[in-house]
Motif scaffolding. Structure first.
Motif, mmCIF file in Angstrom:
data_model
loop_
_atom_site.group_PDB
_atom_site.id
_atom_site.type_symbol
_atom_site.label_atom_id
_atom_site.label_comp_id
_atom_site.label_asym_id
_atom_site.label_seq_id
_atom_site.Cartn_x
_atom_site.Cartn_y
_atom_site.Cartn_z
ATOM 1 N N SER A 1 -21.731 83.540 57.508
ATOM 2 C CA SER A 1 -22.841 84.231 57.229
ATOM 3 C C SER A 1 -23.453 84.918 58.313
ATOM 4 N N PHE A 2 -24.079 86.003 58.334
ATOM 5 C CA PHE A 2 -25.075 86.763 59.277
ATOM 6 C C PHE A 2 -25.987 85.727 59.599
ATOM 7 N N GLN A 3 -26.611 85.178 58.993
ATOM 8 C CA GLN A 3 -27.745 84.060 59.337
ATOM 9 C C GLN A 3 -27.246 82.920 60.186
ATOM 10 N N ASP A 4 -25.952 82.393 59.863
ATOM 11 C CA ASP A 4 -25.417 81.341 60.718
ATOM 12 C C ASP A 4 -25.095 81.857 62.164
ATOM 13 N N HIS A 5 -24.402 82.971 62.059
ATOM 14 C CA HIS A 5 -24.083 83.737 63.235
ATOM 15 C C HIS A 5 -25.145 84.101 64.122
ATOM 16 N N PHE A 6 -26.256 84.763 63.665
ATOM 17 C CA PHE A 6 -27.534 84.950 64.281
ATOM 18 C C PHE A 6 -28.117 83.548 64.966
ATOM 19 N N LYS A 7 -28.125 82.463 64.065
ATOM 20 C CA LYS A 7 -28.787 81.249 64.510
ATOM 21 C C LYS A 7 -27.950 80.934 65.761
ATOM 22 N N HIS A 8 -26.662 80.795 65.680
ATOM 23 C CA HIS A 8 -25.773 80.464 66.854
ATOM 24 C C HIS A 8 -26.216 81.414 68.158
ATOM 25 N N LEU A 9 -26.020 82.612 67.859
ATOM 26 C CA LEU A 9 -26.431 83.481 69.108
ATOM 27 C C LEU A 9 -28.021 83.369 69.589
ATOM 28 N N LEU A 10 -28.696 82.978 68.704
ATOM 29 C CA LEU A 10 -30.301 82.790 69.233
ATOM 30 C C LEU A 10 -30.161 81.591 70.019
ATOM 31 N N ILE A 11 -29.522 80.273 69.576
ATOM 32 C CA ILE A 11 -29.356 79.364 70.479
ATOM 33 C C ILE A 11 -28.983 79.512 71.757
ATOM 34 N N HIS A 12 -27.628 80.431 71.725
ATOM 35 C CA HIS A 12 -26.838 80.605 72.733
ATOM 36 C C HIS A 12 -27.892 81.346 74.164
ATOM 37 N N SER B 1 -20.921 72.651 74.572
ATOM 38 C CA SER B 1 -21.188 71.499 73.947
ATOM 39 C C SER B 1 -22.572 71.116 73.278
ATOM 40 N N ILE B 2 -23.752 71.698 74.211
ATOM 41 C CA ILE B 2 -25.113 71.690 73.640
ATOM 42 C C ILE B 2 -25.433 72.641 72.392
ATOM 43 N N GLU B 3 -24.533 73.586 72.556
ATOM 44 C CA GLU B 3 -24.805 74.532 71.114
ATOM 45 C C GLU B 3 -23.957 73.769 70.146
ATOM 46 N N ILE B 4 -22.983 73.146 70.266
ATOM 47 C CA ILE B 4 -22.350 72.534 68.924
ATOM 48 C C ILE B 4 -23.284 71.483 68.489
ATOM 49 N N GLN B 5 -23.886 70.635 69.231
ATOM 50 C CA GLN B 5 -24.903 69.694 68.964
ATOM 51 C C GLN B 5 -26.140 70.391 68.129
ATOM 52 N N ILE B 6 -26.719 71.277 68.628
ATOM 53 C CA ILE B 6 -27.949 72.005 68.044
ATOM 54 C C ILE B 6 -27.395 72.337 66.577
ATOM 55 N N LEU B 7 -26.306 73.250 66.630
ATOM 56 C CA LEU B 7 -25.748 73.647 65.606
ATOM 57 C C LEU B 7 -25.575 72.557 64.298
ATOM 58 N N GLU B 8 -24.814 71.653 64.701
ATOM 59 C CA GLU B 8 -24.750 70.414 63.918
ATOM 60 C C GLU B 8 -26.041 70.013 63.275
ATOM 61 N N ILE C 1 -28.535 71.294 62.721
ATOM 62 C CA ILE C 1 -29.329 72.435 61.761
ATOM 63 C C ILE C 1 -27.988 72.819 60.736
ATOM 64 N N GLY C 2 -27.051 71.873 60.206
ATOM 65 C CA GLY C 2 -26.099 72.157 59.301
ATOM 66 C C GLY C 2 -24.957 73.227 59.474
ATOM 67 N N ILE C 3 -24.764 73.562 60.691
ATOM 68 C CA ILE C 3 -24.018 74.722 60.861
ATOM 69 C C ILE C 3 -22.546 74.328 61.664
ATOM 70 N N LYS C 4 -21.416 74.556 61.194
ATOM 71 C CA LYS C 4 -20.280 74.153 61.820
ATOM 72 C C LYS C 4 -20.245 74.655 63.221
ATOM 73 N N SER C 5 -19.455 74.213 64.278
ATOM 74 C CA SER C 5 -19.058 74.510 65.565
ATOM 75 C C SER C 5 -18.308 75.884 65.218
ATOM 76 N N PRO C 6 -18.769 77.133 66.185
ATOM 77 C CA PRO C 6 -18.017 78.186 66.197
ATOM 78 C C PRO C 6 -16.909 78.350 67.054
ATOM 79 N N TYR C 7 -16.550 77.126 67.971
ATOM 80 C CA TYR C 7 -15.477 77.071 68.796
ATOM 81 C C TYR C 7 -14.520 76.336 68.371
#
Length: 127
Positions: free
Chosen positions: A80-91, A112-119, A121-127
């Motif tokens: 989803s656009f929203q999940d990708h946007f949230k990932h990029l915001l954290i990044h 590693s930090i991105e993955i922890q934050i994303l998890e 908030i319920g978003i799978k790792s993009p890596y």
């Protein structure tokens, strides 16, 4: 950052043409990109524990998002656009507080930090 009561950052949401211009001006890359971060102060993530802000307010910097690039990437990755946007915001925020991904060790720490934050908030790792 424990004593900081208020953080501020600026966000620009723009199209591919302006992102290409910004990417060219600040990174010498003649192509549109999904996100650019412009930290207000230089922080070394390796010394982030020792970093002591000098007030209870901190301006982190500026972030520019290319919504057209983000939408295309999300479509191509079947997310989803929203999940990708949230990932990029954290990044981007991690860039504002000193993280980078130029060297492998730095990239691993940042991811590693991105993955922890994303998890969290319920978003799978993009890596």
């Amino acid at each position: 950052f424990l004593n900081v009561k208020e953080f501020e950052l600026s966000i620009l949401l723009t199209g591919a043409k302006q992102m290409q211009s910004l990417n060219g001006e600040f990174r010498n890359k003649d192509k549109a990109t999904n996100v650019l971060s412009f930290p207000d102060i230089k922080i070394d993530w390796r010394k982030i524990v020792e970093f002591i802000p000098d007030s209870d307010y901190m301006y982190l910097g500026d972030i520019a998002f290319g919504y057209e690039v983000i939408a295309l990437e999300a479509k191509n990755k079947f997310i989803s656009f929203q999940d990708h946007f949230k990932h990029l915001l954290i990044h981007a925020i991690l860039h504002l507080v000193g993280y980078d991904h130029i060297e492998d060790e730095d990239a691993q720490a940042m991811e590693s930090i991105e993955i922890q934050i994303l998890e969290a908030i319920g978003i799978k790792s993009p890596y």
